[in-house]
Design a protein around this motif. Structure first.
Motif, PDB file in Angstrom:
ATOM      1  N   PHE A  69       0.524  -1.238  -0.243  1.00 33.75           N
ATOM      2  CA  PHE A  69      -0.250  -0.173   0.045  1.00 33.75           C
ATOM      3  C   PHE A  69       0.647   1.190   0.049  1.00 33.75           C
ATOM      4  O   PHE A  69       0.396   2.588  -0.842  1.00 33.75           O
ATOM      5  CB  PHE A  69      -0.998  -0.003   1.508  1.00 33.75           C
ATOM      6  CG  PHE A  69      -1.982   1.364   1.936  1.00 33.75           C
ATOM      7  CD1 PHE A  69      -2.718   2.238   0.286  1.00 33.75           C
ATOM      8  CD2 PHE A  69      -1.061   2.228   2.546  1.00 33.75           C
ATOM      9  CE1 PHE A  69      -3.320   2.950   0.598  1.00 33.75           C
ATOM     10  CE2 PHE A  69      -1.850   3.119   2.186  1.00 33.75           C
ATOM     11  CZ  PHE A  69      -2.996   3.782   2.216  1.00 33.75           C
ATOM     12  N   MET A  70       2.013   1.101   0.731  1.00 34.96           N
ATOM     13  CA  MET A  70       2.710   2.735   0.929  1.00 34.96           C
ATOM     14  C   MET A  70       3.809   2.795  -0.480  1.00 34.96           C
ATOM     15  O   MET A  70       4.028   3.914  -0.813  1.00 34.96           O
ATOM     16  CB  MET A  70       3.990   2.180   2.156  1.00 34.96           C
ATOM     17  CG  MET A  70       3.434   2.265   4.002  1.00 34.96           C
ATOM     18  SD  MET A  70       2.061   3.807   3.753  1.00 34.96           S
ATOM     19  CE  MET A  70       3.449   4.883   3.758  1.00 34.96           C
ATOM     20  N   ASN A  71       4.203   1.612  -0.942  1.00 31.09           N
ATOM     21  CA  ASN A  71       4.853   1.444  -2.192  1.00 31.09           C
ATOM     22  C   ASN A  71       3.934   2.098  -3.540  1.00 31.09           C
ATOM     23  O   ASN A  71       4.001   2.904  -3.844  1.00 31.09           O
ATOM     24  CB  ASN A  71       5.559   0.317  -2.908  1.00 31.09           C
ATOM     25  CG  ASN A  71       7.014  -0.167  -2.244  1.00 31.09           C
ATOM     26  OD1 ASN A  71       7.208   0.920  -1.752  1.00 31.09           O
ATOM     27  ND2 ASN A  71       7.096  -1.459  -1.801  1.00 31.09           N
ATOM     28  N   SER A  72       2.182   2.150  -3.428  1.00 31.45           N
ATOM     29  CA  SER A  72       1.252   2.298  -4.598  1.00 31.45           C
ATOM     30  C   SER A  72       1.445   3.977  -4.344  1.00 31.45           C
ATOM     31  O   SER A  72       1.100   4.041  -5.178  1.00 31.45           O
ATOM     32  CB  SER A  72       0.517   1.635  -4.551  1.00 31.45           C
ATOM     33  OG  SER A  72       0.630  -0.273  -4.637  1.00 31.45           O
ATOM     34  N   ALA A  73       1.380   4.587  -2.689  1.00 28.84           N
ATOM     35  CA  ALA A  73       0.994   5.441  -2.948  1.00 28.84           C
ATOM     36  C   ALA A  73       1.808   6.645  -2.822  1.00 28.84           C
ATOM     37  O   ALA A  73       2.083   7.496  -3.513  1.00 28.84           O
ATOM     38  CB  ALA A  73       0.674   5.772  -1.096  1.00 28.84           C
ATOM     39  N   LEU A  74       3.138   5.959  -3.317  1.00 24.18           N
ATOM     40  CA  LEU A  74       4.801   6.305  -3.084  1.00 24.18           C
ATOM     41  C   LEU A  74       4.530   6.870  -5.048  1.00 24.18           C
ATOM     42  O   LEU A  74       4.819   7.660  -5.689  1.00 24.18           O
ATOM     43  CB  LEU A  74       6.020   5.747  -2.403  1.00 24.18           C
ATOM     44  CG  LEU A  74       6.036   6.486  -1.297  1.00 24.18           C
ATOM     45  CD1 LEU A  74       7.108   5.482  -1.032  1.00 24.18           C
ATOM     46  CD2 LEU A  74       6.264   7.572  -0.712  1.00 24.18           C
ATOM     47  N   SER A  75       4.133   5.878  -5.485  1.00 29.48           N
ATOM     48  CA  SER A  75       4.362   5.848  -6.888  1.00 29.48           C
ATOM     49  C   SER A  75       3.333   6.664  -7.180  1.00 29.48           C
ATOM     50  O   SER A  75       3.439   7.544  -8.173  1.00 29.48           O
ATOM     51  CB  SER A  75       3.805   4.345  -7.395  1.00 29.48           C
ATOM     52  OG  SER A  75       4.000   4.575  -9.006  1.00 29.48           O
ATOM     53  N   TRP A  76       2.082   6.681  -6.630  1.00 24.14           N
ATOM     54  CA  TRP A  76       0.696   7.864  -7.194  1.00 24.14           C
ATOM     55  C   TRP A  76       1.045   9.461  -6.970  1.00 24.14           C
ATOM     56  O   TRP A  76       0.819  10.182  -7.834  1.00 24.14           O
ATOM     57  CB  TRP A  76      -0.270   7.256  -5.924  1.00 24.14           C
ATOM     58  CG  TRP A  76      -1.420   8.364  -6.585  1.00 24.14           C
ATOM     59  CD1 TRP A  76      -2.319   8.173  -7.274  1.00 24.14           C
ATOM     60  CD2 TRP A  76      -1.958   9.351  -5.291  1.00 24.14           C
ATOM     61  NE1 TRP A  76      -2.851   9.727  -7.772  1.00 24.14           N
ATOM     62  CE2 TRP A  76      -2.643  10.289  -6.685  1.00 24.14           C
ATOM     63  CE3 TRP A  76      -1.059   9.867  -4.607  1.00 24.14           C
ATOM     64  CZ2 TRP A  76      -2.957  12.006  -5.681  1.00 24.14           C
ATOM     65  CZ3 TRP A  76      -1.145  11.707  -4.099  1.00 24.14           C
ATOM     66  CH2 TRP A  76      -2.412  11.924  -4.287  1.00 24.14           C
ATOM     67  N   PHE A  77       2.001   9.133  -6.086  1.00 26.22           N
ATOM     68  CA  PHE A  77       3.354  10.683  -5.464  1.00 26.22           C
ATOM     69  C   PHE A  77       3.940  11.662  -6.445  1.00 26.22           C
ATOM     70  O   PHE A  77       4.039  11.892  -7.137  1.00 26.22           O
ATOM     71  CB  PHE A  77       3.085  10.523  -4.025  1.00 26.22           C
ATOM     72  CG  PHE A  77       3.707  12.003  -3.853  1.00 26.22           C
ATOM     73  CD1 PHE A  77       2.717  13.274  -3.331  1.00 26.22           C
ATOM     74  CD2 PHE A  77       4.786  12.334  -3.587  1.00 26.22           C
ATOM     75  CE1 PHE A  77       3.535  14.808  -3.126  1.00 26.22           C
ATOM     76  CE2 PHE A  77       5.902  13.472  -3.380  1.00 26.22           C
ATOM     77  CZ  PHE A  77       4.247  14.037  -3.246  1.00 26.22           C
ATOM     78  N   GLY A  78       4.668  10.072  -6.864  1.00 28.36           N
ATOM     79  CA  GLY A  78       5.876  10.626  -8.416  1.00 28.36           C
ATOM     80  C   GLY A  78       4.839  10.280  -9.213  1.00 28.36           C
ATOM     81  O   GLY A  78       5.797  10.959 -10.196  1.00 28.36           O
ATOM     82  N   ASN A  79       3.752  10.121 -10.014  1.00 25.71           N
ATOM     83  CA  ASN A  79       3.484   9.232 -10.433  1.00 25.71           C
ATOM     84  C   ASN A  79       2.326  11.813 -10.886  1.00 25.71           C
ATOM     85  O   ASN A  79       2.533  11.970 -12.093  1.00 25.71           O
ATOM     86  CB  ASN A  79       2.282   9.203 -11.343  1.00 25.71           C
ATOM     87  CG  ASN A  79       2.735   7.806 -11.998  1.00 25.71           C
ATOM     88  OD1 ASN A  79       3.215   8.123 -12.819  1.00 25.71           O
ATOM     89  ND2 ASN A  79       1.982   7.186 -11.486  1.00 25.71           N
ATOM     90  N   MET A  80       2.121  12.287  -9.827  1.00 22.99           N
ATOM     91  CA  MET A  80       2.400  13.706  -9.486  1.00 22.99           C
ATOM     92  C   MET A  80       3.510  14.630 -10.069  1.00 22.99           C
ATOM     93  O   MET A  80       2.663  15.782 -10.337  1.00 22.99           O
ATOM     94  CB  MET A  80       2.149  13.808  -8.349  1.00 22.99           C
ATOM     95  CG  MET A  80      -0.048  13.695  -8.375  1.00 22.99           C
ATOM     96  SD  MET A  80       0.216  13.565  -6.412  1.00 22.99           S
ATOM     97  CE  MET A  80      -0.153  16.053  -6.168  1.00 22.99           C
ATOM     98  N   PHE A  81       4.533  14.377  -9.881  1.00 20.78           N
ATOM     99  CA  PHE A  81       5.599  14.726 -10.319  1.00 20.78           C
ATOM    100  C   PHE A  81       5.985  14.316 -11.640  1.00 20.78           C
ATOM    101  O   PHE A  81       7.400  14.022 -11.607  1.00 20.78           O
ATOM    102  CB  PHE A  81       6.666  14.664  -9.102  1.00 20.78           C
ATOM    103  CG  PHE A  81       6.190  15.591  -8.449  1.00 20.78           C
ATOM    104  CD1 PHE A  81       5.898  17.707  -8.019  1.00 20.78           C
ATOM    105  CD2 PHE A  81       5.474  14.879  -6.993  1.00 20.78           C
ATOM    106  CE1 PHE A  81       5.465  17.576  -6.893  1.00 20.78           C
ATOM    107  CE2 PHE A  81       5.064  15.583  -5.744  1.00 20.78           C
ATOM    108  CZ  PHE A  81       4.471  17.220  -6.296  1.00 20.78           C
ATOM    109  N   ASP A  82       5.556  13.101 -12.469  1.00 23.89           N
ATOM    110  CA  ASP A  82       6.508  12.140 -13.620  1.00 23.89           C
ATOM    111  C   ASP A  82       7.382  11.862 -13.168  1.00 23.89           C
ATOM    112  O   ASP A  82       8.639  11.622 -13.920  1.00 23.89           O
ATOM    113  CB  ASP A  82       6.956  13.625 -14.161  1.00 23.89           C
ATOM    114  CG  ASP A  82       6.729  12.652 -16.386  1.00 23.89           C
ATOM    115  OD1 ASP A  82       6.721  11.720 -16.072  1.00 23.89           O
ATOM    116  OD2 ASP A  82       7.911  13.209 -17.334  1.00 23.89           O
TER     117      ASP A  82
END
Length: 281
Positions: A69-82
Protein backbone atom coordinates in the motif's frame (compact mmCIF):
# COMPACT_ATOMS: atom_id res chain seq x y z
CA UNK A 1 30.91 -13.88 11.95
CA UNK A 2 27.18 -13.30 12.07
CA UNK A 3 26.64 -14.72 15.56
CA UNK A 4 29.21 -12.47 17.35
CA UNK A 5 28.05 -9.48 15.29
CA UNK A 6 24.40 -10.05 16.23
CA UNK A 7 25.29 -10.44 19.92
CA UNK A 8 27.38 -7.27 19.85
CA UNK A 9 24.64 -5.30 18.07
CA UNK A 10 21.99 -6.60 20.48
CA UNK A 11 24.04 -5.57 23.51
CA UNK A 12 24.62 -2.12 22.02
CA UNK A 13 20.97 -1.52 21.16
CA UNK A 14 19.62 -3.07 24.37
CA UNK A 15 22.29 -2.97 27.11
CA UNK A 16 21.93 -5.48 29.92
CA UNK A 17 22.01 -3.29 33.02
CA UNK A 18 20.39 -5.70 35.51
CA UNK A 19 21.12 -9.21 36.65
CA UNK A 20 19.45 -11.68 34.25
CA UNK A 21 16.70 -13.86 35.63
CA UNK A 22 17.66 -16.77 33.39
CA UNK A 23 21.15 -18.09 33.98
CA UNK A 24 23.02 -21.09 32.61
CA UNK A 25 22.12 -23.11 35.69
CA UNK A 26 18.34 -22.72 35.62
CA UNK A 27 18.16 -22.63 31.83
CA UNK A 28 19.21 -26.28 31.68
CA UNK A 29 16.23 -27.39 33.75
CA UNK A 30 13.43 -28.85 31.65
CA UNK A 31 9.86 -29.12 32.86
CA UNK A 32 8.15 -32.46 32.43
CA UNK A 33 4.99 -32.35 30.32
CA UNK A 34 1.64 -33.87 31.11
CA UNK A 35 1.61 -36.14 28.06
CA UNK A 36 1.33 -39.83 28.74
CA UNK A 37 3.23 -41.08 25.68
CA UNK A 38 4.91 -39.98 22.46
CA UNK A 39 1.72 -39.95 20.38
CA UNK A 40 -0.10 -37.74 22.87
CA UNK A 41 2.87 -35.36 23.03
CA UNK A 42 2.98 -35.12 19.23
CA UNK A 43 -0.76 -34.45 19.08
CA UNK A 44 -0.59 -31.71 21.72
CA UNK A 45 2.41 -30.11 20.02
CA UNK A 46 0.62 -30.04 16.66
CA UNK A 47 -2.51 -28.55 18.22
CA UNK A 48 -0.62 -25.84 20.08
CA UNK A 49 1.28 -24.85 16.94
CA UNK A 50 -1.92 -23.90 15.11
CA UNK A 51 -2.16 -20.52 16.82
CA UNK A 52 1.57 -19.92 16.33
CA UNK A 53 1.45 -20.60 12.58
CA UNK A 54 -1.75 -18.59 12.19
CA UNK A 55 -0.25 -15.58 14.00
CA UNK A 56 2.87 -15.72 11.85
CA UNK A 57 0.88 -15.97 8.60
CA UNK A 58 -1.52 -13.18 9.51
CA UNK A 59 1.25 -10.81 10.60
CA UNK A 60 3.29 -11.57 7.48
CA UNK A 61 0.31 -10.86 5.22
CA UNK A 62 -0.47 -7.65 7.12
CA UNK A 63 3.11 -6.31 6.92
CA UNK A 64 3.50 -7.12 3.21
CA UNK A 65 0.09 -5.62 2.45
CA UNK A 66 1.04 -2.46 4.33
CA UNK A 67 4.30 -2.26 2.40
CA UNK A 68 2.47 -2.73 -0.92
CA UNK A 69 0.00 0.00 0.00
CA UNK A 70 2.77 2.44 0.91
CA UNK A 71 4.63 1.67 -2.34
CA UNK A 72 1.45 2.27 -4.32
CA UNK A 73 0.91 5.55 -2.51
CA UNK A 74 4.47 6.63 -3.24
CA UNK A 75 4.10 5.66 -6.90
CA UNK A 76 0.88 7.68 -7.12
CA UNK A 77 2.63 10.63 -5.51
CA UNK A 78 5.56 10.27 -7.90
CA UNK A 79 3.22 10.25 -10.89
CA UNK A 80 2.18 13.75 -9.93
CA UNK A 81 5.79 14.83 -10.56
CA UNK A 82 6.39 12.53 -13.57
CA UNK A 83 8.39 10.07 -11.45
CA UNK A 84 6.29 6.88 -11.18
CA UNK A 85 9.22 4.67 -10.06
CA UNK A 86 9.23 6.31 -6.64
CA UNK A 87 9.11 3.55 -3.99
CA UNK A 88 10.45 2.55 -0.62
CA UNK A 89 13.22 0.56 -2.29
CA UNK A 90 14.36 3.65 -4.22
CA UNK A 91 14.30 5.80 -1.09
CA UNK A 92 16.16 3.08 0.77
CA UNK A 93 18.78 3.01 -1.99
CA UNK A 94 19.66 6.63 -1.33
CA UNK A 95 19.62 6.06 2.45
CA UNK A 96 21.93 3.03 2.31
CA UNK A 97 24.22 4.47 -0.37
CA UNK A 98 26.71 6.05 2.09
CA UNK A 99 26.63 2.91 4.24
CA UNK A 100 27.53 0.68 1.29
CA UNK A 101 30.39 3.03 0.44
CA UNK A 102 31.66 2.94 4.04
CA UNK A 103 31.58 -0.86 3.93
CA UNK A 104 34.17 -0.73 1.15
CA UNK A 105 32.07 -0.80 -2.02
CA UNK A 106 33.33 1.28 -4.92
CA UNK A 107 31.53 4.63 -5.14
CA UNK A 108 30.20 3.92 -8.65
CA UNK A 109 28.73 0.66 -7.32
CA UNK A 110 27.41 1.97 -4.01
CA UNK A 111 23.99 2.91 -5.37
CA UNK A 112 23.49 -0.55 -6.90
CA UNK A 113 24.51 -2.30 -3.67
CA UNK A 114 22.27 0.07 -1.70
CA UNK A 115 19.40 -0.89 -3.98
CA UNK A 116 20.05 -4.55 -3.14
CA UNK A 117 19.92 -3.69 0.55
CA UNK A 118 16.63 -1.91 -0.09
CA UNK A 119 15.20 -5.03 -1.76
CA UNK A 120 16.40 -7.13 1.14
CA UNK A 121 14.96 -4.80 3.78
CA UNK A 122 11.50 -4.33 2.28
CA UNK A 123 11.05 -7.71 0.61
CA UNK A 124 13.52 -10.44 1.59
CA UNK A 125 17.09 -11.49 0.95
CA UNK A 126 16.08 -13.99 -1.75
CA UNK A 127 14.82 -11.21 -4.03
CA UNK A 128 18.06 -9.28 -3.48
CA UNK A 129 20.23 -12.34 -4.17
CA UNK A 130 18.28 -12.95 -7.38
CA UNK A 131 19.23 -9.47 -8.63
CA UNK A 132 22.84 -9.94 -7.50
CA UNK A 133 23.15 -13.28 -9.32
CA UNK A 134 21.81 -11.63 -12.48
CA UNK A 135 24.49 -8.93 -12.25
CA UNK A 136 27.23 -11.52 -11.71
CA UNK A 137 26.02 -13.47 -14.73
CA UNK A 138 26.04 -10.32 -16.89
CA UNK A 139 29.56 -9.47 -15.74
CA UNK A 140 30.85 -12.94 -16.53
CA UNK A 141 29.17 -12.91 -19.93
CA UNK A 142 30.83 -9.57 -20.69
CA UNK A 143 27.61 -7.81 -21.60
CA UNK A 144 27.24 -4.04 -21.96
CA UNK A 145 27.91 -2.26 -18.68
CA UNK A 146 25.45 0.55 -19.44
CA UNK A 147 22.10 0.18 -21.18
CA UNK A 148 20.09 3.34 -21.83
CA UNK A 149 22.29 5.13 -19.32
CA UNK A 150 21.62 2.58 -16.55
CA UNK A 151 24.47 0.53 -15.07
CA UNK A 152 23.76 -3.18 -15.55
CA UNK A 153 26.34 -4.76 -13.23
CA UNK A 154 29.08 -3.85 -10.78
CA UNK A 155 32.13 -2.05 -12.08
CA UNK A 156 35.13 -3.76 -13.64
CA UNK A 157 37.71 -1.60 -11.87
CA UNK A 158 40.12 -1.08 -14.77
CA UNK A 159 40.21 0.74 -18.10
CA UNK A 160 41.66 -0.07 -21.47
CA UNK A 161 43.99 2.24 -23.35
CA UNK A 162 40.96 3.74 -25.16
CA UNK A 163 39.13 4.42 -21.87
CA UNK A 164 41.87 6.16 -19.95
CA UNK A 165 40.66 8.37 -17.14
CA UNK A 166 42.31 10.17 -14.24
CA UNK A 167 40.72 7.94 -11.60
CA UNK A 168 40.74 4.55 -13.35
CA UNK A 169 43.63 2.05 -13.27
CA UNK A 170 45.00 1.47 -16.79
CA UNK A 171 46.27 -1.90 -17.99
CA UNK A 172 47.96 -3.01 -21.15
CA UNK A 173 46.02 -4.58 -24.05
CA UNK A 174 47.52 -7.98 -23.16
CA UNK A 175 46.33 -7.70 -19.57
CA UNK A 176 42.97 -6.37 -20.71
CA UNK A 177 42.52 -9.42 -22.93
CA UNK A 178 43.31 -11.77 -20.07
CA UNK A 179 41.12 -9.88 -17.61
CA UNK A 180 38.16 -9.82 -19.99
CA UNK A 181 37.37 -13.43 -19.09
CA UNK A 182 38.17 -13.08 -15.42
CA UNK A 183 36.47 -11.40 -12.49
CA UNK A 184 37.81 -7.94 -11.86
CA UNK A 185 39.24 -6.97 -8.52
CA UNK A 186 36.92 -4.22 -7.42
CA UNK A 187 33.88 -5.86 -9.02
CA UNK A 188 34.44 -9.08 -7.08
CA UNK A 189 35.09 -7.12 -3.91
CA UNK A 190 31.82 -5.22 -4.26
CA UNK A 191 29.99 -8.48 -4.94
CA UNK A 192 31.53 -10.14 -1.87
CA UNK A 193 30.59 -7.20 0.35
CA UNK A 194 27.05 -7.22 -1.04
CA UNK A 195 26.77 -10.98 -0.45
CA UNK A 196 27.54 -10.61 3.25
CA UNK A 197 25.49 -7.43 3.65
CA UNK A 198 22.40 -9.26 2.34
CA UNK A 199 22.95 -12.40 4.44
CA UNK A 200 20.37 -11.86 7.18
CA UNK A 201 16.68 -11.87 8.07
CA UNK A 202 16.43 -8.17 8.93
CA UNK A 203 13.45 -7.33 6.72
CA UNK A 204 9.82 -6.29 7.08
CA UNK A 205 8.47 -9.79 6.44
CA UNK A 206 10.68 -11.35 9.11
CA UNK A 207 9.58 -8.60 11.48
CA UNK A 208 5.99 -9.74 11.09
CA UNK A 209 7.02 -13.37 11.61
CA UNK A 210 8.92 -12.53 14.80
CA UNK A 211 6.09 -10.43 16.24
CA UNK A 212 3.50 -13.08 15.41
CA UNK A 213 5.59 -15.94 16.75
CA UNK A 214 6.71 -14.34 20.00
CA UNK A 215 3.36 -12.78 20.89
CA UNK A 216 1.63 -16.14 20.48
CA UNK A 217 4.13 -17.70 22.92
CA UNK A 218 4.08 -14.77 25.38
CA UNK A 219 0.80 -12.83 24.97
CA UNK A 220 1.45 -10.80 28.13
CA UNK A 221 4.64 -9.35 26.59
CA UNK A 222 2.99 -8.29 23.34
CA UNK A 223 3.57 -4.57 23.95
CA UNK A 224 7.25 -5.11 24.80
CA UNK A 225 7.80 -7.27 21.72
CA UNK A 226 6.13 -4.77 19.40
CA UNK A 227 7.99 -1.80 20.88
CA UNK A 228 11.38 -3.46 20.36
CA UNK A 229 10.67 -4.77 16.86
CA UNK A 230 12.07 -1.80 14.92
CA UNK A 231 15.11 -1.71 17.15
CA UNK A 232 15.69 -5.38 16.39
CA UNK A 233 15.34 -4.69 12.66
CA UNK A 234 17.99 -1.95 12.82
CA UNK A 235 20.29 -4.08 14.98
CA UNK A 236 20.03 -6.99 12.55
CA UNK A 237 20.86 -4.69 9.63
CA UNK A 238 23.87 -3.32 11.52
CA UNK A 239 25.06 -6.87 12.23
CA UNK A 240 24.93 -7.67 8.50
CA UNK A 241 26.90 -4.51 7.76
CA UNK A 242 29.54 -5.50 10.32
CA UNK A 243 30.10 -8.87 8.68
CA UNK A 244 30.25 -7.18 5.28
CA UNK A 245 32.94 -4.81 6.58
CA UNK A 246 35.03 -7.78 7.71
CA UNK A 247 34.56 -9.50 4.36
CA UNK A 248 35.61 -6.31 2.61
CA UNK A 249 39.02 -6.42 4.28
CA UNK A 250 39.86 -9.71 2.54
CA UNK A 251 42.59 -9.24 -0.09
CA UNK A 252 42.43 -10.22 -3.73
CA UNK A 253 42.61 -14.06 -3.79
CA UNK A 254 44.48 -14.17 -7.11
CA UNK A 255 47.48 -12.14 -5.90
CA UNK A 256 50.54 -13.71 -4.31
CA UNK A 257 51.20 -13.19 -0.63
CA UNK A 258 53.90 -10.64 -1.41
CA UNK A 259 51.30 -8.34 -2.95
CA UNK A 260 48.76 -8.92 -0.20
CA UNK A 261 51.19 -8.31 2.65
CA UNK A 262 53.12 -5.44 1.09
CA UNK A 263 51.99 -2.18 2.62
CA UNK A 264 53.87 0.07 0.19
CA UNK A 265 50.91 0.66 -2.12
CA UNK A 266 49.72 4.24 -1.96
CA UNK A 267 46.10 3.43 -2.78
CA UNK A 268 43.83 0.73 -4.18
CA UNK A 269 44.65 1.65 -7.78
CA UNK A 270 48.30 0.71 -7.27
CA UNK A 271 47.20 -2.60 -5.77
CA UNK A 272 44.93 -3.23 -8.77
CA UNK A 273 47.79 -2.54 -11.14
CA UNK A 274 50.00 -4.98 -9.21
CA UNK A 275 47.27 -7.63 -9.41
CA UNK A 276 46.86 -6.96 -13.13
CA UNK A 277 50.62 -7.27 -13.65
CA UNK A 278 50.63 -10.56 -11.73
CA UNK A 279 47.79 -11.83 -13.90
CA UNK A 280 49.67 -10.84 -17.04
CA UNK A 281 52.81 -12.64 -15.88
Amino acid sequence: MSAPASLAAAKLFWPETEKPKITLKNAMKMESGDSGNLLEAASQGASSSISLVANIAVNLIAFLALLSFMNSALSWFGNMFDYPQLSFELICSYIFMPFSFMMGVEWQDSFMVARLIGYKTFFNEFVAYKHLSKWIHLRKEGGPKFLNGVQQYLSTGYASSEQQGPQTPIVSPQTEKKLSGLSSISGIRSEIIATYALCGFANIGSLGIVIGGLTSMAPSRKHDIASGAMRALIAGTVACFMTACIAGTAPCPSCPSAYRMNGSFKDRQHLQLACAAHTES
